[in-house]
Design a protein around this motif. Sequence first.
Motif, short mmCIF file in Angstrom:
data_model
loop_
_atom_site.label_atom_id
_atom_site.label_comp_id
_atom_site.label_asym_id
_atom_site.label_seq_id
_atom_site.Cartn_x
_atom_site.Cartn_y
_atom_site.Cartn_z
N ASN A 57 35.32 41.96 47.31
CA ASN A 57 35.03 43.08 48.30
C ASN A 57 35.46 44.33 48.05
O ASN A 57 35.04 45.40 48.64
N LYS A 58 36.29 44.59 46.82
CA LYS A 58 36.81 45.71 46.47
C LYS A 58 36.25 46.24 45.40
O LYS A 58 36.53 47.50 44.68
N GLY A 59 35.08 45.77 44.93
CA GLY A 59 34.40 46.03 43.88
C GLY A 59 34.67 45.70 42.27
O GLY A 59 34.39 46.08 41.51
N GLU A 60 36.13 44.88 42.40
CA GLU A 60 36.58 44.65 41.06
C GLU A 60 35.77 43.38 40.54
O GLU A 60 35.40 42.31 41.15
N LYS A 61 35.81 43.39 39.16
CA LYS A 61 34.84 42.07 38.45
C LYS A 61 35.84 41.03 38.59
O LYS A 61 36.86 41.01 38.42
N ILE A 62 34.91 39.83 38.84
CA ILE A 62 35.32 38.47 38.96
C ILE A 62 34.52 37.68 38.10
O ILE A 62 33.29 37.66 38.10
N PHE A 63 35.29 36.92 37.17
CA PHE A 63 34.59 35.94 36.41
C PHE A 63 35.07 34.58 36.83
O PHE A 63 35.99 34.37 36.84
N VAL A 64 33.96 33.77 36.57
CA VAL A 64 34.16 32.17 37.13
C VAL A 64 33.93 31.39 35.91
O VAL A 64 32.49 31.14 35.71
N ASN A 65 35.05 30.65 35.40
CA ASN A 65 34.47 29.94 34.29
C ASN A 65 34.17 28.58 34.88
O ASN A 65 35.13 27.79 35.48
N ILE A 66 33.01 28.01 34.90
CA ILE A 66 32.71 26.65 35.44
C ILE A 66 33.07 25.66 34.33
O ILE A 66 32.04 25.54 33.48
N CYS A 67 33.88 24.82 34.41
CA CYS A 67 34.21 24.19 33.28
C CYS A 67 33.73 22.49 33.53
O CYS A 67 33.39 22.11 34.69
N GLU A 106 42.01 39.03 32.37
CA GLU A 106 41.23 38.89 31.06
C GLU A 106 40.80 40.45 30.97
O GLU A 106 41.01 41.06 31.80
N LEU A 107 40.01 40.75 29.81
CA LEU A 107 39.37 41.82 29.49
C LEU A 107 37.95 41.50 29.43
O LEU A 107 37.49 40.54 28.74
N ASP A 108 37.14 42.40 30.07
CA ASP A 108 35.45 42.33 29.96
C ASP A 108 35.31 42.83 28.50
O ASP A 108 35.83 43.01 27.85
N LYS A 109 33.89 42.60 28.37
CA LYS A 109 33.46 43.16 27.06
C LYS A 109 33.33 44.61 26.75
O LYS A 109 33.55 45.07 25.78
N SER A 110 33.71 45.44 27.84
CA SER A 110 34.19 46.74 27.47
C SER A 110 35.63 47.17 27.34
O SER A 110 35.99 48.26 27.32
N GLY A 111 36.36 46.05 27.68
CA GLY A 111 37.58 46.33 27.27
C GLY A 111 38.48 46.52 28.60
O GLY A 111 39.92 46.74 28.61
N LYS A 112 37.90 46.49 29.68
CA LYS A 112 38.58 46.81 31.19
C LYS A 112 39.12 45.47 31.67
O LYS A 112 38.39 44.27 31.59
N GLY A 113 40.12 45.55 32.39
CA GLY A 113 40.75 44.46 33.09
C GLY A 113 39.94 43.85 34.10
O GLY A 113 39.19 44.43 34.72
N CYS A 114 40.05 42.50 34.28
CA CYS A 114 39.33 41.90 35.25
C CYS A 114 40.06 40.67 35.74
O CYS A 114 41.16 40.15 34.95
#
Length: 310
Positions: A57-67, A106-114
């Motif tokens: 809700n703050k606009g930050e990127k979140i990735f979920v690895n479904i393993c 982690e870092l996304d593909k653009s090198g930004k933190g997530c």
Amino acid sequence: MTDKTLLHAEEDSFLQQLLLNSPGSGEMNLFPDQTEDKPQFTIVKPEPGVCVKTKDNKGEKIFVNICKTSQMPSPKDITEEELVQLLDDEVPDYRIPMSIGEPHAELDKSGKGCTAYDVMISDEFMAKIIKSNIFHGFFMSVLYEGLENKFGIMLERNWTQLKNRKCLGNLHEHHIRAKSKPRILEMSQEAAAAVDERQTKSLISELPSEVSSAALREADKTPEEPECVIIQEPKTGYPEFLVAEVKLPKVKSSKTVDLDLGEDRIFLKAHPEMYTLDIYLPYDVIQEESGAQFNRTTNVLTLTLPVKPA
């Protein structure tokens, strides 16, 4: 002593016999390799599955690895039509076993933190959600709710599945609580007779069981599904414990029976290829305080399962 007091005393005595491992009973240790201070866990390294991207809700990127892993139990095997019918209920009675790991930077593909989260499910259920949009959609709603409740976050319901990668970052190990395997205590003929006589008076009401004893099978090839009845105490309202009675007429000794007890599931297998039972319970139970007793006279396995508080 009045008749009413005597009846209560008899009921208490009967219930104490059923509660094989109630606190302070001193009957037996169902989990000799496990203590309350040091519960047993299995360390599992998940395998990559799919990766989805969303935002909080703050606009930050979140990735979920479904393993996925072969060491997680699968949910009950139902059809899409059955799931749709369950979704019509106010609270769908369909549980998905999953392990939600701690967040890692982690870092996304653009090198930004997530932030990335690893969520682990069984191999079989992973295959099902990949194949079925209905199961996939339901799983994602359960997944979102699990992440938000565990970490106190809010996630956007718009998400994208990454096409060219199965996970973001390195997958972390999960500590999965080992399956509870209650040791089955065999009753002597004298004790069995005493309990059988007491059980002739109905103290506990029956709950519907998910077991179908009339399941079709190939003779001498497919293990038989034994008859099972689940009962509760008290008979009205929220129960304090459940009792599952499994009829095993072909079993001569508890040594031939393998029993696994989950939080809401019973899995039993009697060798050689005689019986297989896999059912879900109507309530979550306390595995560490559960007991199992095999009556050699009636060939009935009785499981006493304290229910978690509501």
